[in-house]
Design an enzyme around this catalytic site. Structure first.
Site, PDB file in Angstrom:
ATOM      1  N   LYS A  11       0.771  -1.190  -0.076  1.00 27.59           N
ATOM      2  CA  LYS A  11      -0.067   0.047  -0.135  1.00 27.59           C
ATOM      3  C   LYS A  11       0.825   1.156  -0.092  1.00 27.59           C
ATOM      4  O   LYS A  11       2.002   1.360   0.450  1.00 27.59           O
ATOM      5  CB  LYS A  11      -0.977  -0.039   1.297  1.00 27.59           C
ATOM      6  CG  LYS A  11      -0.346   0.059   2.632  1.00 27.59           C
ATOM      7  CD  LYS A  11      -0.008   1.361   3.121  1.00 27.59           C
ATOM      8  CE  LYS A  11       1.060   1.397   4.255  1.00 27.59           C
ATOM      9  NZ  LYS A  11       1.704   2.498   4.582  1.00 27.59           N
ATOM     10  N   ASP A 136      -2.857  -1.265  10.356  1.00 22.68           N
ATOM     11  CA  ASP A 136      -3.306  -1.089   8.918  1.00 22.68           C
ATOM     12  C   ASP A 136      -4.116  -2.202   8.316  1.00 22.68           C
ATOM     13  O   ASP A 136      -4.169  -2.324   7.166  1.00 22.68           O
ATOM     14  CB  ASP A 136      -2.296  -0.354   8.019  1.00 22.68           C
ATOM     15  CG  ASP A 136      -0.879  -1.083   7.929  1.00 22.68           C
ATOM     16  OD1 ASP A 136      -0.890  -2.322   8.626  1.00 22.68           O
ATOM     17  OD2 ASP A 136      -0.027  -0.512   7.242  1.00 22.68           O
TER      18      ASP A 136
END
Length: 315
Positions: A11, A136
């Site tokens: 990401k 996350d």
């Protein structure tokens, strides 16, 4: 089914804002997206509830078992869903310590892979487990474009399909996330009267206004990161030297992304980069973890077309 093969994507943070501190934790507001840089996991059923993980690539072989988050994820999955364990091989392709969520990618790769292996379809329970394993990982369980808040557990999925292209520079050094947040607390800063960078980026994406998007890329952890290691600023300046639409550090560093209008411009910048960082051309991607197996995996250790061409010339 005895074996699952799965790609787990990195990401990037297009924005990373710190909105305060609650119960000792920093509250985030971040626009994140998955990119087409991934680790590849091979997960096989194993008798008993114990799992084993073998790491390959990017220096991951030296990670001790007690600090291996992929192994922790496998053991937590077996305990939560009362399944047997797994033999797992992780082929690392995401640079370690670059702010790309490489460790979290391995966690969600294990969770998604074992869910498919053992036919666990409760995504809400899987998300709850992912949240327990990292800040996350809940987002990365499904990936794509999202606005994440709180400690990372509040995930607002964004139905954005626009493909964005970046030059990614990853230095050989890393910046400790813990040290970066502590340094942030030491530095002077104000949360008042600043633009809603994340909201502005989302609105620019919805309008497909790439110039406006580039203007609002920002990361509150950049000042503490360069205070901890001046080479982060050097990497940032190298990326910005190609005149992209915007430049920003991802995560707590040390990776930096330069945002360009097209993939061709990213390729152009990469071909002219002469620094010491690993350089990648990456694009945003919408993962399909629920329906894995639709795309063909390319071995991250295989020679590129350019390298094959050079080899043929030499022969």
């Amino acid at each position: 089914m005895k074996t699952v093969k799965i790609k787990s994507y990195a990401k990037i943070n297009l924005t990373l804002l710190i909105d305060g501190i609650e119960n000792g934790y920093h509250l985030l507001d971040s626009l994140v997206a998955s990119i087409d840089l991934y680790d590849y996991l091979v997960i096989k059923k194993k008798k008993g509830d114990l799992s084993a993980v073998t790491m390959k690539g990017m220096g991951s072989e030296s990670i001790p078992p007690e600090k291996n988050n992929a192994l922790k994820a496998a053991e937590a999955f077996s305990k939560r869903f009362q399944t047997q364990g797994a033999d797992i091989t992780v082929y690392k392709n995401i640079p370690i310590g670059a702010g790309l969520g490489g460790s979290s990618a391995d966690v969600v790769g294990v969770l998604n892979g074992m869910a498919k292996l053992y036919k666990v379809t409760d995504r809400a329970a899987l998300k709850a487990l992912a949240d327990e394993l990292g800040s996350d990982t809940g987002y990365m369980l499904d990936g794509g474009f999202a606005r994440i808040r709180g400690r990372g557990e509040l995930v607002e999925r964004l139905p954005i399909k626009t493909k964005l292209h970046f030059l990614l520079l990853c230095p050989s050094f890393s910046v400790s996330a813990g040290d970066c947040y502590r340094k942030y607390d030491e530095l002077p800063h104000t949360l008042a009267l600043r633009p809603d960078f994340t909201g502005e980026c989302i609105r620019a994406l919805q309008r497909e206004d790439k110039n406006e998007l580039g203007r609002y890329l920002t990361n509150d952890l950049y000042p503490p990161a360069i205070a901890l290691n001046a080479d982060v600023e050097k990497t940032y300046c190298e990326a910005a030297s190609f005149s992209p639409l915007g430049t920003v550090m991802t995560g707590s560093g040390s990776g930096v992304i330069a945002f360009f209008e097209t993939k061709e411009l990213c390729d152009w910048a990469k071909s002219r980069y002469r620094g010491k960082c690993r350089a990648y051309t990456v694009s945003t991607v919408i993962p399909d973890y629920v329906g894995q197996g639709k795309s063909v995996w390319k071995n991250p250790y295989a020679l590129t077309d350019e390298e094959n061409e050079l080899l043929q010339r030499e022969e």
